[in-house]
Design a protein around this motif. Structure first.
Motif, PDB file in Angstrom:
ATOM      1  N   VAL A   1       0.854  -1.189   0.000  1.00 15.93           N
ATOM      2  CA  VAL A   1       0.000   0.000   0.000  1.00 15.93           C
ATOM      3  C   VAL A   1       0.888   1.236   0.000  1.00 15.93           C
ATOM      4  O   VAL A   1       1.738   1.383   0.879  1.00 15.93           O
ATOM      5  CB  VAL A   1      -0.917   0.015   1.241  1.00 15.93           C
ATOM      6  CG1 VAL A   1      -1.760   1.283   1.265  1.00 15.93           C
ATOM      7  CG2 VAL A   1      -1.810  -1.215   1.241  1.00 15.93           C
ATOM      8  N   PRO A   2       0.738   2.113  -0.987  1.00 13.57           N
ATOM      9  CA  PRO A   2       1.564   3.327  -1.009  1.00 13.57           C
ATOM     10  C   PRO A   2       1.390   4.133   0.275  1.00 13.57           C
ATOM     11  O   PRO A   2       0.317   4.133   0.878  1.00 13.57           O
ATOM     12  CB  PRO A   2       1.027   4.103  -2.222  1.00 13.57           C
ATOM     13  CG  PRO A   2       0.324   3.092  -3.067  1.00 13.57           C
ATOM     14  CD  PRO A   2      -0.203   2.060  -2.119  1.00 13.57           C
ATOM     15  N   ARG A   3       2.448   4.831   0.663  1.00 16.16           N
ATOM     16  CA  ARG A   3       2.395   5.585   1.916  1.00 16.16           C
ATOM     17  C   ARG A   3       1.282   6.624   1.904  1.00 16.16           C
ATOM     18  O   ARG A   3       0.590   6.819   2.902  1.00 16.16           O
ATOM     19  CB  ARG A   3       3.750   6.261   2.173  1.00 16.16           C
ATOM     20  CG  ARG A   3       3.824   7.013   3.509  1.00 16.16           C
ATOM     21  CD  ARG A   3       3.794   6.047   4.671  1.00 16.16           C
ATOM     22  NE  ARG A   3       3.726   6.762   5.965  1.00 16.16           N
ATOM     23  CZ  ARG A   3       3.687   6.137   7.144  1.00 16.16           C
ATOM     24  NH1 ARG A   3       3.722   4.812   7.198  1.00 16.16           N
ATOM     25  NH2 ARG A   3       3.617   6.830   8.256  1.00 16.16           N
TER      26      ARG A   3
ATOM     27  N   HIS B   1      -2.005   4.924   2.666  1.00 20.90           N
ATOM     28  CA  HIS B   1      -2.060   4.558   4.086  1.00 20.90           C
ATOM     29  C   HIS B   1      -2.378   5.782   4.932  1.00 20.90           C
ATOM     30  O   HIS B   1      -3.226   5.739   5.829  1.00 20.90           O
ATOM     31  CB  HIS B   1      -0.715   3.938   4.496  1.00 20.90           C
ATOM     32  CG  HIS B   1      -0.504   3.880   5.972  1.00 20.90           C
ATOM     33  ND1 HIS B   1      -1.047   2.898   6.775  1.00 20.90           N
ATOM     34  CD2 HIS B   1       0.207   4.690   6.808  1.00 20.90           C
ATOM     35  CE1 HIS B   1      -0.690   3.100   8.028  1.00 20.90           C
ATOM     36  NE2 HIS B   1       0.073   4.182   8.078  1.00 20.90           N
ATOM     37  N   CYS B   2      -1.712   6.896   4.643  1.00 20.58           N
ATOM     38  CA  CYS B   2      -1.916   8.114   5.436  1.00 20.58           C
ATOM     39  C   CYS B   2      -3.305   8.696   5.223  1.00 20.58           C
ATOM     40  O   CYS B   2      -3.906   9.241   6.153  1.00 20.58           O
ATOM     41  CB  CYS B   2      -0.851   9.145   5.076  1.00 20.58           C
ATOM     42  SG  CYS B   2       0.826   8.677   5.606  1.00 20.58           S
ATOM     43  N   LEU B   3      -3.821   8.583   4.015  1.00 21.82           N
ATOM     44  CA  LEU B   3      -5.165   9.099   3.755  1.00 21.82           C
ATOM     45  C   LEU B   3      -6.211   8.289   4.502  1.00 21.82           C
ATOM     46  O   LEU B   3      -7.174   8.836   5.067  1.00 21.82           O
ATOM     47  CB  LEU B   3      -5.437   9.070   2.247  1.00 21.82           C
ATOM     48  CG  LEU B   3      -6.773   9.653   1.770  1.00 21.82           C
ATOM     49  CD1 LEU B   3      -6.995  11.047   2.334  1.00 21.82           C
ATOM     50  CD2 LEU B   3      -6.829   9.675   0.264  1.00 21.82           C
ATOM     51  N   LEU B   4      -6.045   6.978   4.548  1.00 22.74           N
ATOM     52  CA  LEU B   4      -6.982   6.127   5.284  1.00 22.74           C
ATOM     53  C   LEU B   4      -6.920   6.417   6.781  1.00 22.74           C
ATOM     54  O   LEU B   4      -7.943   6.409   7.476  1.00 22.74           O
ATOM     55  CB  LEU B   4      -6.679   4.660   5.006  1.00 22.74           C
ATOM     56  CG  LEU B   4      -6.914   4.184   3.562  1.00 22.74           C
ATOM     57  CD1 LEU B   4      -6.444   2.746   3.387  1.00 22.74           C
ATOM     58  CD2 LEU B   4      -8.385   4.308   3.187  1.00 22.74           C
ATOM     59  N   GLU B   5      -5.708   6.677   7.290  1.00 25.84           N
ATOM     60  CA  GLU B   5      -5.581   7.038   8.700  1.00 25.84           C
ATOM     61  C   GLU B   5      -6.233   8.398   8.961  1.00 25.84           C
ATOM     62  O   GLU B   5      -6.899   8.589   9.982  1.00 25.84           O
ATOM     63  CB  GLU B   5      -4.107   7.073   9.110  1.00 25.84           C
ATOM     64  CG  GLU B   5      -3.379   5.739   9.020  1.00 25.84           C
ATOM     65  CD  GLU B   5      -3.871   4.730  10.053  1.00 25.84           C
ATOM     66  OE1 GLU B   5      -4.744   5.080  10.864  1.00 25.84           O
ATOM     67  OE2 GLU B   5      -3.381   3.603  10.047  1.00 25.84           O
TER      68      GLU B   5
END
Length: 780
Positions: free
Chosen positions: A472-474, A477-481
């Protein structure tokens, strides 16, 4: 909103005023009555098939609905005549530039570029359509890449500025892997990424905090520099840890309540808020605290013969190794690691035996068991249930008489016994093993905010167990968080950019066309048809609206949140606190929660709710030609609506079988002529999906024609005739990924030559021309 929606009253928010109770009915005009009488019609009173058996609606509403339906079809007929007169003499021309007005907005320029990179289905032979979407080793695989290339993410900077000439509460989205380019979810994430990564300043402090959180997550360099120190400092605040040699021997239930309240960690059981599907219809909006078995860190398996779970023996060694690595990263002395990890695995294995898969629990009737907190305390006394639940739902006030829903009471009882046994073990610090178990679960919760050693260790263990996951691109991942805690802000950002009037018009017209399509079906019996019409009529569609539209209210909501631009670990703790507040608010307000990353509609108590995330580029833009919007997002809206109601339609009508067989017969004939496949029989699921998607395309086209009847003006892209642009746009999204894709037996783009077999529909005939079959109508 158009006058149509006001008259039809399908988009009003005050349901108590706009809609009758379920027992009330309306009477449709004669053109929309059942095309075939029920088989047992002689047993029914001689009356209009849509007349209520108890009472009719008032005459004013009848007249409005009758006039509206008649107006819809008259308008469509007139539009068809206009098309025939205007374009009938030019059906051989692909690019009727003389008859279309070009769209010159920046969005349309992007759309033209995407069209130029995608394959034109009108120019392709029949073997182009012969493979289902995504089939490996098929002709579609290569052209799927072409489609994917054309659907890549949009430039947010371009889409944000004005053109020069003119969306339940479990965090299951964390497990998402990289989607195919055609995925609606992927396109929405790309769009939100563009918003968060722009340099546009905002006068909203909540928006700035959201962007700061996202960017601090992207700053992996700071994470690597901090290492494990932030976690160790947190452990000290919680009273220390026996693994590190410093432990204040805090109370077990106190520590458990603290982890639940502040850090969203539930080591011994899962906790969330949700509805009870077994409630009476009048009470189905109520939400309950729901207690489930935990997601154990140790891999487990189900023994169907013994009807029991157990830890996977072959996974114990890599799991032991990974846990030892975690303790080493945290500075634990080598002499302590094996002992504490061993006891952690031992406790996990005991808990695993008490768990069971959801299918087994459903069969045993163990789901949604209602129980008071007082009764739960007597059944599982090791946990201070009232104290822990009050901590998890602070500042709400709970009492022992409040009811909760259990999803595995046998596990809860056994879990309590296991904890009591561990608390009573004859070790001086036996309770420290429970502390270790809880803190390793806390580590798992906070691992996304820690340096790469932890995530790499977890990844290596997963690979050792044979799991292959896409990276999963960083940014993703950050957008989902970010969505986990700042979903309200993301929804607000979407609402600022969405063209509400145009999206509501699409939803309204598609839903209206869906109703007219249902009226055409041949139902086996009057009663299920009447019940279904009641349900559809009482489920008006609406675009989901954020309850917070004012920036001041949004800023107030996040006023207590403090976000550091370079400290993601502390920011992540803020996110967990936001998640706790969100959970408490969901229970307190008893309202439907919004999921800002949703891309499909939901059937809720007061209608069908469409998320704003469905209406983002490149699927939709307010400057697009209507033909392009209805061909792409209009088709997706129609398909989603059909999926919400398909079970009732499929079980009570006969039309779908005939239509599906017609399309399938054309497909088999084309495939046999090209030497691709041999004749085969469709399963029930395939028949259903084939009819559904074909009908959805018909509904989207009818909705587009209705939109033109209200306002005949439309622009075009690349000089394409309106109908051809509609089908070209449809072909770009026809392989849309959803949970039903596996049941689609062919590439939906094959619908284009089938529908164009009607000579006056398309301005040019596709190269894959559908020939009339013996004993088979040419058109479906």
């Amino acid at each position: 909103m158009s006058q149509t929606s006001i008259e039809l009253q399908l988009l009003q928010t005050d349901q108590s005023k706009s809609y009758p109770e379920p027992e009330n009915q309306y009477q449709a005009p004669s053109e929309l009555q059942l095309t075939e009488q029920p088989h047992n019609s002689h047993q029914l009173p001689q009356r209009n098939p849509l007349q209520s058996e108890q009472q009719l609606l008032n005459s004013e509403r009848q007249k409005k609905l009758i006039g509206l339906l008649l107006g819809f079809f008259i308008g469509t007929a007139i539009l068809g005549l206009i098309y025939y007169i205007q374009y009938g003499q030019n059906t051989g021309s692909i690019n009727n530039a003389a008859y279309v007005t070009p769209c010159v907005s920046s969005a349309c320029q992007w759309a033209a570029a995407r069209l130029s990179m995608s394959t034109d289905p009108f120019t392709q032979p029949c073997d182009y359509f012969m493979s289902p979407c995504g089939s490996k080793g098929s002709p579609l695989k290569s052209r799927g890449g072409q489609r994917g290339h054309s659907m890549q993410g949009y430039s947010q900077n371009l889409m944000d500025r004005p053109a020069e000439t003119e969306p339940e509460n479990k965090k299951d989205h964390r497990t998402l892997t990289e989607d195919r380019n055609l995925s609606r979810k992927h396109l929405l994430l790309q769009y939100l990424r563009g918003i968060l990564e722009t340099n546009h300043s905002s006068n909203s402090s909540a928006v700035r905090k959201t962007k700061d959180f996202y960017h601090s997550c992207l700053d992996t360099k700071s994470l690597e520099t901090a290492g494990a120190e932030p976690f160790l400092e947190l452990i000290q605040k919680l009273g220390g840890w026996a693994v590190s040699g410093q432990w204040n021997k805090t109370d077990f239930n106190y520590t458990l309540g603290l982890l639940m309240r502040e850090y969203g960690t539930f080591p011994f059981f899962n906790l969330y808020v949700g509805k009870n599907p077994n409630d009476a219809p009048s009470n189905r909006t109520k939400r309950y605290i729901q207690i489930d078995q935990p997601d154990l860190l140790i891999p487990i398996e189900w023994n169907s013969e013994k009807q029991q779970s157990r830890a996977k023996a072959e996974t114990l060694r890599p799991f032991l190794s990974s846990c030892q690595s975690y303790l080493a990263f945290l500075g634990s002395p080598p002499s302590n690691r094996l002992f504490h990890v061993g006891t952690f695995i031992s406790l996990s294995s005991e808990l695993a035996v008490a768990t069971s898969p959801v299918q087994y629990r459903r069969l045993k009737g163990q789901l949604y068991q209602r129980i008071t907190i007082r009764e739960l305390q007597s059944q599982a006394p090791a946990i201070d249930w009232l104290g822990c639940l009050q901590a998890a739902f602070h500042p709400l006030s709970l009492s022992e008489d409040d009811q909760v829903l259990l999803h595995n009471l046998p596990y809860i009882i056994q879990m309590s016994k296991i904890i009591n046994r561990w608390l009573q073990k004859p070790f001086i610090s036996s309770s420290s093993f429970l502390e270790t178990y809880m803190f390793l679960n806390l580590l798992h919760t906070l691992m996304p905010a820690m340096d790469s050693r932890f995530s790499e260790t977890a990844k290596n263990m997963s690979l050792a167990l044979g799991n292959v996951e896409e990276e999963v691109p960083r940014w993703k991942h950050c957008l989902l968080e970010t969505e986990t805690g700042f979903d309200t802000v993301l929804t607000h950002l979407l609402s600022e950019r969405i063209a509400r009037q145009k999206t509501e018009e699409i939803i309204e017209n598609v839903f209206f066309s869906f109703i007219s399509k249902i009226m055409e079906l041949k139902w086996k019996d009057h009663k299920p048809f009447q019940h279904f019409i009641d349900k559809v009529y009482s489920s008006p569609p609406r675009l989901w609206s954020s309850q917070i539209s004012d920036k001041g209210d949004l800023d107030l909501l996040f006023s207590e949140v403090t976000i550091s631009s370079n400290g993601f670990f502390s920011n992540y703790l803020q996110l967990l606190s936001l998640w706790q507040k969100r959970r408490s608010k969901l229970l307190a307000e008893q309202t439907d929660a919004a999921y800002s990353l949703s891309v499909t509609p939901a059937l809720v108590s007061d209608g069908v709710v469409f998320p704003m995330g469905m209406f983002v580029p490149p699927l939709f833009h307010p400057t697009y030609p209507k033909a392009m919007s209805y061909g792409a997002v209009g088709f997706l809206v129609a398909k989603d609506i059909f999926h919400l109601f398909v079970r009732e339609i499929f079980s009570h009508n006969e039309t779908m079988y005939a239509v599906g067989e017609c399309v399938w017969a054309h497909y088999l004939n084309a495939s046999e002529n090209s030497g691709q496949v041999e004749a085969s029989v469709l399963s029930e699921g395939q028949q259903q999906e084939l009819w559904l998607q074909y009908s959805a395309l018909q509904v989207a086209l009818q909705a587009y024609h209705h939109s033109l009847s209200q306002n005949p003006a439309d622009t075009s892209v690349s000089g394409l005739h309106h109908t051809q642009l509609f089908f070209r746009s449809f072909s770009q999204v026809s392989c849309d990924i959803d949970q039903y894709s596996e049941f689609m037996p062919l590439d939906p783009s094959f619908f284009i030559p089938v529908m164009c077999a009607k000579s006056d529909l398309c301005p040019t005939n596709p190269q894959c021309s559908i020939k009339a079959l013996q004993n088979q109508s040419q058109t479906c």
